[in-house]
Design a protein around this motif. Sequence first.
Motif, PDB file in Angstrom:
ATOM      1  N   ASP A 147     -34.115  10.266 -43.329  1.00 27.16           N
ATOM      2  CA  ASP A 147     -33.299  10.641 -44.482  1.00 27.16           C
ATOM      3  C   ASP A 147     -32.078   9.736 -44.845  1.00 27.16           C
ATOM      4  OD1 ASP A 147     -34.712  12.746 -45.218  1.00 27.16           O
ATOM      5  OD2 ASP A 147     -33.557  14.104 -43.890  1.00 27.16           O
ATOM      6  N   ARG A 148     -32.181   9.037 -45.956  1.00 26.69           N
ATOM      7  CA  ARG A 148     -30.838   8.425 -46.533  1.00 26.69           C
ATOM      8  C   ARG A 148     -29.516   9.074 -46.221  1.00 26.69           C
ATOM      9  NH1 ARG A 148     -30.926   3.891 -48.758  1.00 26.69           N
ATOM     10  NH2 ARG A 148     -33.273   3.913 -49.380  1.00 26.69           N
ATOM     11  N   VAL A 149     -28.403   8.222 -45.761  1.00 30.90           N
ATOM     12  CA  VAL A 149     -27.422   8.521 -45.565  1.00 30.90           C
ATOM     13  C   VAL A 149     -26.566   8.685 -46.895  1.00 30.90           C
ATOM     14  CG1 VAL A 149     -25.146   8.176 -44.442  1.00 30.90           C
ATOM     15  CG2 VAL A 149     -26.909   7.835 -43.019  1.00 30.90           C
ATOM     16  N   LYS A 150     -25.952   9.848 -47.368  1.00 31.09           N
ATOM     17  CA  LYS A 150     -25.337   9.865 -48.667  1.00 31.09           C
ATOM     18  C   LYS A 150     -23.701   9.861 -48.475  1.00 31.09           C
ATOM     19  CE  LYS A 150     -29.075  13.179 -50.112  1.00 31.09           C
ATOM     20  NZ  LYS A 150     -29.704  12.917 -48.939  1.00 31.09           N
ATOM     21  N   GLN A 151     -23.263   9.250 -49.496  1.00 32.13           N
ATOM     22  CA  GLN A 151     -21.690   9.229 -49.436  1.00 32.13           C
ATOM     23  C   GLN A 151     -21.055  10.461 -49.427  1.00 32.13           C
ATOM     24  OE1 GLN A 151     -20.091   6.250 -49.597  1.00 32.13           O
ATOM     25  NE2 GLN A 151     -18.490   7.421 -49.182  1.00 32.13           N
ATOM     26  N   ALA A 152     -21.726  11.606 -49.917  1.00 29.72           N
ATOM     27  CA  ALA A 152     -21.118  12.860 -49.592  1.00 29.72           C
ATOM     28  C   ALA A 152     -21.038  13.320 -48.046  1.00 29.72           C
ATOM     29  CB  ALA A 152     -22.058  13.956 -50.408  1.00 29.72           C
ATOM     30  N   GLU A 153     -22.238  12.915 -47.367  1.00 27.27           N
ATOM     31  CA  GLU A 153     -22.278  13.168 -45.967  1.00 27.27           C
ATOM     32  C   GLU A 153     -21.194  12.359 -45.394  1.00 27.27           C
ATOM     33  OE1 GLU A 153     -26.529  14.155 -44.532  1.00 27.27           O
ATOM     34  OE2 GLU A 153     -26.202  12.232 -45.663  1.00 27.27           O
ATOM     35  N   ARG A 154     -20.803  11.065 -45.719  1.00 29.72           N
ATOM     36  CA  ARG A 154     -19.877  10.299 -45.156  1.00 29.72           C
ATOM     37  C   ARG A 154     -18.433  10.821 -45.357  1.00 29.72           C
ATOM     38  NH1 ARG A 154     -22.224   5.649 -43.473  1.00 29.72           N
ATOM     39  NH2 ARG A 154     -24.011   4.674 -44.716  1.00 29.72           N
ATOM     40  N   ASP A 155     -18.466  11.419 -46.533  1.00 34.74           N
ATOM     41  CA  ASP A 155     -17.037  11.975 -46.909  1.00 34.74           C
ATOM     42  C   ASP A 155     -16.728  13.482 -46.023  1.00 34.74           C
ATOM     43  OD1 ASP A 155     -16.892   9.991 -48.849  1.00 34.74           O
ATOM     44  OD2 ASP A 155     -17.352  11.134 -50.452  1.00 34.74           O
ATOM     45  N   GLU A 156     -17.937  14.062 -46.056  1.00 37.60           N
ATOM     46  CA  GLU A 156     -17.813  15.340 -45.396  1.00 37.60           C
ATOM     47  C   GLU A 156     -17.415  15.115 -43.901  1.00 37.60           C
ATOM     48  OE1 GLU A 156     -17.865  19.681 -44.439  1.00 37.60           O
ATOM     49  OE2 GLU A 156     -17.341  18.340 -46.088  1.00 37.60           O
ATOM     50  N   ALA A 157     -18.093  14.081 -43.294  1.00 44.37           N
ATOM     51  CA  ALA A 157     -18.190  13.722 -42.012  1.00 44.37           C
ATOM     52  C   ALA A 157     -16.621  13.647 -41.528  1.00 44.37           C
ATOM     53  CB  ALA A 157     -18.916  12.904 -41.482  1.00 44.37           C
ATOM     54  N   LYS A 158     -16.168  12.512 -42.413  1.00 41.72           N
ATOM     55  CA  LYS A 158     -14.657  12.254 -42.305  1.00 41.72           C
ATOM     56  C   LYS A 158     -13.766  13.363 -42.356  1.00 41.72           C
ATOM     57  CE  LYS A 158     -11.368   8.687 -43.733  1.00 41.72           C
ATOM     58  NZ  LYS A 158     -11.197   7.490 -45.056  1.00 41.72           N
ATOM     59  N   ARG A 159     -13.944  14.079 -43.096  1.00 44.31           N
ATOM     60  CA  ARG A 159     -12.905  15.318 -43.437  1.00 44.31           C
ATOM     61  C   ARG A 159     -13.134  16.092 -42.071  1.00 44.31           C
ATOM     62  NH1 ARG A 159     -13.214  20.598 -44.101  1.00 44.31           N
ATOM     63  NH2 ARG A 159     -15.306  20.461 -44.319  1.00 44.31           N
ATOM     64  N   LEU A 160     -14.209  16.259 -41.444  1.00 47.16           N
ATOM     65  CA  LEU A 160     -14.597  17.130 -40.021  1.00 47.16           C
ATOM     66  C   LEU A 160     -13.879  16.724 -38.954  1.00 47.16           C
ATOM     67  CD1 LEU A 160     -18.221  18.512 -40.198  1.00 47.16           C
ATOM     68  CD2 LEU A 160     -16.140  19.770 -40.440  1.00 47.16           C
ATOM     69  N   PHE A 161     -14.033  15.080 -38.900  1.00 46.20           N
ATOM     70  CA  PHE A 161     -13.681  14.687 -37.568  1.00 46.20           C
ATOM     71  C   PHE A 161     -12.495  13.381 -37.598  1.00 46.20           C
ATOM     72  CE2 PHE A 161     -18.519  15.135 -37.466  1.00 46.20           C
ATOM     73  CZ  PHE A 161     -18.497  16.089 -36.833  1.00 46.20           C
ATOM     74  N   GLU A 162     -11.879  13.392 -38.766  1.00 46.79           N
ATOM     75  CA  GLU A 162     -10.768  12.342 -38.760  1.00 46.79           C
ATOM     76  C   GLU A 162      -9.621  13.028 -39.523  1.00 46.79           C
ATOM     77  OE1 GLU A 162     -10.096   7.974 -40.636  1.00 46.79           O
ATOM     78  OE2 GLU A 162     -11.935   8.315 -39.856  1.00 46.79           O
ATOM     79  N   THR A 163      -8.463  12.730 -38.928  1.00 51.05           N
ATOM     80  CA  THR A 163      -7.239  13.339 -39.438  1.00 51.05           C
ATOM     81  C   THR A 163      -6.729  12.376 -40.559  1.00 51.05           C
ATOM     82  OG1 THR A 163      -5.524  12.258 -37.863  1.00 51.05           O
ATOM     83  CG2 THR A 163      -6.460  14.349 -37.163  1.00 51.05           C
ATOM     84  N   LYS A 164      -5.960  12.941 -41.281  1.00 52.40           N
ATOM     85  CA  LYS A 164      -5.330  11.608 -42.458  1.00 52.40           C
ATOM     86  C   LYS A 164      -4.578  10.592 -42.037  1.00 52.40           C
ATOM     87  CE  LYS A 164      -4.573  15.737 -45.710  1.00 52.40           C
ATOM     88  NZ  LYS A 164      -3.670  16.584 -46.764  1.00 52.40           N
ATOM     89  N   ASP A 165      -4.221  10.623 -40.901  1.00 49.34           N
ATOM     90  CA  ASP A 165      -3.570   9.495 -40.272  1.00 49.34           C
ATOM     91  C   ASP A 165      -4.492   8.538 -39.411  1.00 49.34           C
ATOM     92  OD1 ASP A 165      -3.876  11.105 -37.979  1.00 49.34           O
ATOM     93  OD2 ASP A 165      -1.538  11.029 -37.587  1.00 49.34           O
ATOM     94  N   GLY A 166      -5.844   9.083 -39.472  1.00 52.58           N
ATOM     95  CA  GLY A 166      -6.898   8.232 -38.727  1.00 52.58           C
ATOM     96  C   GLY A 166      -7.021   8.676 -37.249  1.00 52.58           C
ATOM     97  N   GLY A 167      -6.498   9.490 -36.919  1.00 56.91           N
ATOM     98  CA  GLY A 167      -6.574  10.137 -35.724  1.00 56.91           C
ATOM     99  C   GLY A 167      -8.096  11.045 -35.431  1.00 56.91           C
ATOM    100  N   LEU A 168      -8.278  11.625 -34.339  1.00 56.55           N
ATOM    101  CA  LEU A 168      -9.432  12.570 -34.234  1.00 56.55           C
ATOM    102  C   LEU A 168      -9.139  13.957 -34.586  1.00 56.55           C
ATOM    103  CD1 LEU A 168     -10.901  11.061 -30.698  1.00 56.55           C
ATOM    104  CD2 LEU A 168     -11.671  10.404 -33.106  1.00 56.55           C
ATOM    105  N   THR A 169      -9.681  14.727 -35.127  1.00 56.21           N
ATOM    106  CA  THR A 169      -9.363  16.203 -35.125  1.00 56.21           C
ATOM    107  C   THR A 169      -9.906  16.754 -33.652  1.00 56.21           C
ATOM    108  OG1 THR A 169     -11.898  16.542 -35.796  1.00 56.21           O
ATOM    109  CG2 THR A 169     -10.193  15.942 -37.725  1.00 56.21           C
ATOM    110  N   ASP A 170      -9.310  18.067 -33.699  1.00 57.82           N
ATOM    111  CA  ASP A 170      -9.778  18.941 -32.541  1.00 57.82           C
ATOM    112  C   ASP A 170     -11.258  19.022 -32.230  1.00 57.82           C
ATOM    113  OD1 ASP A 170      -7.062  19.331 -32.081  1.00 57.82           O
ATOM    114  OD2 ASP A 170      -6.749  20.996 -32.908  1.00 57.82           O
ATOM    115  N   LEU A 171     -11.985  19.033 -33.468  1.00 58.34           N
ATOM    116  CA  LEU A 171     -13.495  19.112 -33.341  1.00 58.34           C
ATOM    117  C   LEU A 171     -14.048  17.779 -32.732  1.00 58.34           C
ATOM    118  CD1 LEU A 171     -16.026  20.573 -33.640  1.00 58.34           C
ATOM    119  CD2 LEU A 171     -16.111  19.638 -35.979  1.00 58.34           C
ATOM    120  N   ALA A 172     -13.537  16.714 -32.871  1.00 57.45           N
ATOM    121  CA  ALA A 172     -14.003  15.492 -32.663  1.00 57.45           C
ATOM    122  C   ALA A 172     -13.532  15.302 -31.264  1.00 57.45           C
ATOM    123  CB  ALA A 172     -13.376  14.202 -33.344  1.00 57.45           C
TER     124      ALA A 172
END
Length: 236
Positions: A147-172
Amino acid sequence: MRLTADLIASSASYINAIKDRELDLSSNNIAVIENLGATRDLNDSLNLCHNNIRVLGNFPTLDRLKCLYLADNRIAAIERDLAQFLPRLRTLVLTNNDIGDLVDLEPLREFGELEILSLVNNPVMSKKDARLWCVWRLASLRVLDFDRVKQAERDEAKRLFETKDGGLTDLAKSILDVKSSAPSVANTFEPGEGLDLGTATKEMTAEEIQKEQSISELKAKIRDEMAQVEAMEEYI
């Protein structure tokens, strides 16, 4: 069966449907990857499907290799430094293997050109947010599990795993803190080694592999996805 220089020399090598030179080492009950220096880096694709391989590693440097097919093995671990030996790898098919944890996929981060990855029917893909983790952690991916990787998936993944300052979220952090259940892997290949020139091969005791299945449909899916990726490049 051991993967010897004699087995490599006697195996079929041909130009495949996407005009790559492919070496077919499938369905030989191979348990350990070894002696691939005997290929002399003459192949674009390597087919190791339907074997008994447990660890993805122990490759010599293969600068030409772009596609690696390993469906229907028992792979549970990936060598940490694998990418330095396969620097041009673009397609990796690990369908029907035993990779269990998201942290076990970390070695794939080092493949800067990896665009197509299949982890279908691996335990790891039943983990929560596994697809989004792969999309975020493996930034070069364009196609995951056919399945092709969609931009919406990239955006959602970044929201889940990356903080606003570029660090790792607690989930990551929690995912990376998981201790891998895979066996420890070390690269055992040394320059100048790996050319087993003996004529004898020996059977290794192992469970009987499943009855061989056709992989033509699997390859067709990959070819279609690669064609779509290349067609879209002009718009990116």
